[in-house]
Design an enzyme around this catalytic site. Structure first.
Site, PDB file in Angstrom:
ATOM      1  CG  ASN A 188      -4.892  30.884  31.965  1.00  0.00           C
ATOM      2  OD1 ASN A 188      -5.372  31.752  31.228  1.00  0.00           O
ATOM      3  ND2 ASN A 188      -4.051  29.961  31.504  1.00  0.00           N
TER       4      ASN A 188
ATOM      5  CB  SER B  28      -7.788  22.903  32.005  1.00  0.00           C
ATOM      6  OG  SER B  28      -7.605  21.658  31.373  1.00  0.00           O
TER       7      SER B  28
ATOM      8  CG  ASP C 116      -0.448  26.836  30.583  1.00  0.00           C
ATOM      9  OD1 ASP C 116      -1.095  27.840  30.913  1.00  0.00           O
ATOM     10  OD2 ASP C 116       0.081  26.702  29.470  1.00  0.00           O
TER      11      ASP C 116
ATOM     12  CG  HIS D 116      -3.992  25.828  28.761  1.00  0.00           C
ATOM     13  ND1 HIS D 116      -3.106  26.665  28.142  1.00  0.00           N
ATOM     14  CD2 HIS D 116      -3.672  24.570  28.363  1.00  0.00           C
ATOM     15  CE1 HIS D 116      -2.265  25.954  27.406  1.00  0.00           C
ATOM     16  NE2 HIS D 116      -2.582  24.671  27.531  1.00  0.00           N
TER      17      HIS D 116
END
Ligand code: GAR
Length: 188
Positions: A107, A136, A145, A109
């Protein structure tokens, strides 16, 4: 002989600018084999369709999360995806889904994790008086996260910054960071 490119599916919910940067930088390391969305009207999905990419769209509304995720999972497997790249995918994946793809979901973020998990990251960084912000790329685990950080890019917070101006500057870094980190992680 080098390995075949990793087969990557991208999950989006909206504009899809990070997905577009992943597509633009695909090559020897990875190929984008599917763009999927929980929002059939997502702008990024129309772009992907126009590019001739394989797309899949399904809203969880009315069918429930388990049926929705089972359909996404089937689309991923039909496309032969080996990795999932979340790119502005604004829905929490269930623990069961994450377990099935453990270590294979990444992912991006918009904060310097572990700072500012969740939403409104830029406004929170400005309100805290931080000198810098950033983005990130991390592995996705059951914790929001919270998975291993694979790479980060940092930008200064300027005196006149609003959440929008900061977001735009961070987004430019996201577009550079995500393809580079994805190309690295699929090789490990
Ligand atoms: C990006 O800034 C991404 O980092 C963020 O949403 C935006 C999506 O833009 N993701 C999150 O906040 C995830 N919690 P895009 O659709 O143009 O890539």
């Amino acid at each position: 002989m080098s390995a075949a490119p990793a087969r990557v599916a991208v999950l989006i919910s909206g504009r899809g600018s990070n997905m577009q940067s992943l597509v633009a930088r695909q090559g020897d390391a990875y190929r984008i084999v599917l763009v999927a969305s929980d929002k059939p009207e997502a702008a990024g999905l129309a772009w992907a369709r126009d590019q001739g990419l394989t797309t899949f769209a399904l809203s969880p509304r009315g069918i429930g999360k388990p049926a929705y995720e089972a359909a996404i999972d089937a689309a991923l497997r039909d496309a032969g995806a080996e990795w999932i790249a979340l790119a502005g995918y604004m829905r929490l994946l269930s623990d069961e889904f994450v377990a099935q793809w453990r270590g294979r979901i990444v992912n991006i973020h918009p904060s310097l994790l572990p700072r500012y998990k969740g939403l409104d990251t830029h406004a929170r960084a400005i309100a805290a008086g931080d000198a810098s912000a950033g983005c990130s790329v991390h592995l996705v685990t059951e914790e929001l996260d919270g998975g291993e950080v694979l790479g980060q890019a940092e930008v200064p917070i300027l005196p006149d910054d609003t959440a929008d101006t900061l977001a735009a500057r961070v987004l430019a870094e996201e577009h550079r960071l995500y393809p580079a980190v994805l190309a690295e992680v699929v090789r490990r």
